[in-house]
Design a protein around this motif. Structure first.
Motif, short mmCIF file in Angstrom:
data_model
loop_
_atom_site.label_atom_id
_atom_site.label_comp_id
_atom_site.label_asym_id
_atom_site.label_seq_id
_atom_site.Cartn_x
_atom_site.Cartn_y
_atom_site.Cartn_z
N GLN A 1 -91.21 34.52 -22.06
CA GLN A 1 -91.12 35.95 -21.29
C GLN A 1 -90.16 35.63 -20.07
N ASP A 2 -89.08 36.45 -20.08
CA ASP A 2 -88.34 36.24 -18.97
C ASP A 2 -88.60 37.43 -17.96
N VAL A 3 -89.18 37.25 -16.58
CA VAL A 3 -89.65 38.36 -15.83
C VAL A 3 -88.35 38.90 -14.87
N LYS B 1 -82.82 37.01 -27.50
CA LYS B 1 -83.24 38.00 -26.52
C LYS B 1 -83.73 39.44 -26.98
N ILE B 2 -84.81 39.58 -26.72
CA ILE B 2 -85.07 41.09 -26.74
C ILE B 2 -85.26 41.69 -25.44
N THR B 3 -84.85 42.80 -25.38
CA THR B 3 -84.41 43.45 -24.16
C THR B 3 -84.43 44.83 -24.14
N ASN C 1 -90.20 43.64 -18.73
CA ASN C 1 -89.24 42.31 -18.99
C ASN C 1 -88.68 41.89 -20.22
N ASN C 2 -87.82 41.04 -20.19
CA ASN C 2 -87.08 40.35 -21.49
C ASN C 2 -88.02 39.46 -22.14
N HIS D 1 -95.89 43.49 -25.55
CA HIS D 1 -95.01 42.24 -25.43
C HIS D 1 -94.13 42.28 -24.18
N LEU D 2 -93.85 43.46 -23.44
CA LEU D 2 -92.47 43.25 -22.53
C LEU D 2 -92.96 43.95 -21.30
#
Length: 318
Positions: free
Chosen positions: A296-298, A224-226, A279-280, A266-267
């Motif tokens: 991608q996690d919106v 996870k990138i956030t 996003n994540n 990317h996000l």
């Protein structure tokens, strides 16, 4: 505001878009100071020396810290608002009691929260007041905190070596002490605090990343990138730590700019309401141009609210 609620002047000053005259700003400042006084008086009467004031029961609560964090974290606010009597009373309490509380810290108490709230609070109070009481307590607490950091600059979430919500060594855990340790080195003339904390930047740059973005569990090389929990303050500290160096650390400046460029690529996405969201990304470990990079996690987490602030800090220097 008095006991009967806001005054007509306070209500007028609160209207969105009202011209920011000196009178309006003074009225707003007075209302904010009154709110702080109300909250502080209740803490003093009902929870003095406790970590928290429980809002329903009206009693003091430990909060799992055992270091009077509400008091310590409020010191600079009291000073800036001109509440000097309240500041002096809190200073005397810290002088007489906080050192013993610092000695007892351990186990499951959060190193992360203790750093940003208690060490940060004490150092801010020292910077503003130049009262040696706060520096002496900062050294005592700083020694205890930095002892949890290893030679690679890696810091656990708790004094007992435990991890936070991600169940791993996270970006925020090891990347959110540099400001405090840099200042402690500056104030004491002892470079060891900053040297040990800043070692993490060397360590993290040896790990896989997506153009300057690392997964929260940075040792895994994927995940996870956030800019939400467990990652947010690592990025926030890059530009602030760079400013602390007098804008001379090119490595930090590059890390900050790379993170922003990669974040944009990317996000970010624009929703049907026309607004831009962060996003994540569940990163698959691929960093080659063209991707794919993962799912991608919106979902824009609440801690991402800090991003505009630390971007703005760097804008004048671009």
């Amino acid at each position: 505001a008095g006991a009967g609620g806001p005054t007509p002047a306070e209500l007028a000053a609160a209207i969105p878009g009202v011209p920011l005259t000196d009178e309006v700003l003074a009225t707003r400042a007075s209302a904010i100071r009154a709110g702080m006084s109300f909250a502080w008086d209740n803490y003093r009467q009902k929870a003095w020396g406790s970590d928290n004031l429980m809002p329903i029961s009206g009693r003091g609560g430990g909060g799992g810290f055992g270091q009077a964090v509400t008091m310590v974290d409020s010191l600079d606010t009291l000073w800036l608002m001109g509440l000097k009597d309240e500041f002096d009373e809190a200073r005397d309490w810290c002088r007489d009691h906080l050192g013993q509380m610092i000695q007892r810290l351990g186990g499951g108490v959060s190193v992360f929260e203790t750093t940003i709230r208690s060490l940060g609070g004490l150092l801010a109070a020292f910077e503003l007041s130049k009262d040696s009481v706060f520096l002496e307590l900062s050294v005592k607490l700083g020694d205890k905190l930095i002892s949890t950091t290893n030679q690679r600059g890696v810091t656990p979430y708790t004094f007992g070596g435990g991890s936070g919500g991600m169940g791993c060594h996270s970006l925020a855990e090891s990347g959110t002490s540099q400001l405090e340790m840099n200042y402690l080195s500056y104030a004491t003339g002892n470079p060891s605090y900053a040297a040990k904390a800043n070692k993490f930047y060397e360590t993290i740059n040896q790990k896989p990343n997506l153009g300057g973005l690392w997964p929260n569990c940075w040792e895994a090389g994927r995940g996870k990138i956030t800019f939400g929990a467990d990652g947010d303050s690592f990025y926030e500290y890059l530009v602030k730590a760079w400013l602390q160096t007098g804008q001379t650390d090119d490595r930090l400046w590059k890390m900050y700019n790379d993170a922003i460029d990669s974040m944009e690529h990317h996000l970010t996405s624009r929703a049907h309401d026309g607004l831009l969201y962060l996003n994540n990304l569940e990163w698959n470990g691929n960093s080659k141009s063209g991707g794919p990079f993962g799912a991608q996690d919106v979902a824009m987490e609440h801690l991402a609210c800090f991003v505009p602030g630390w971007i703005a800090l760097g804008v004048p220097h671009q």
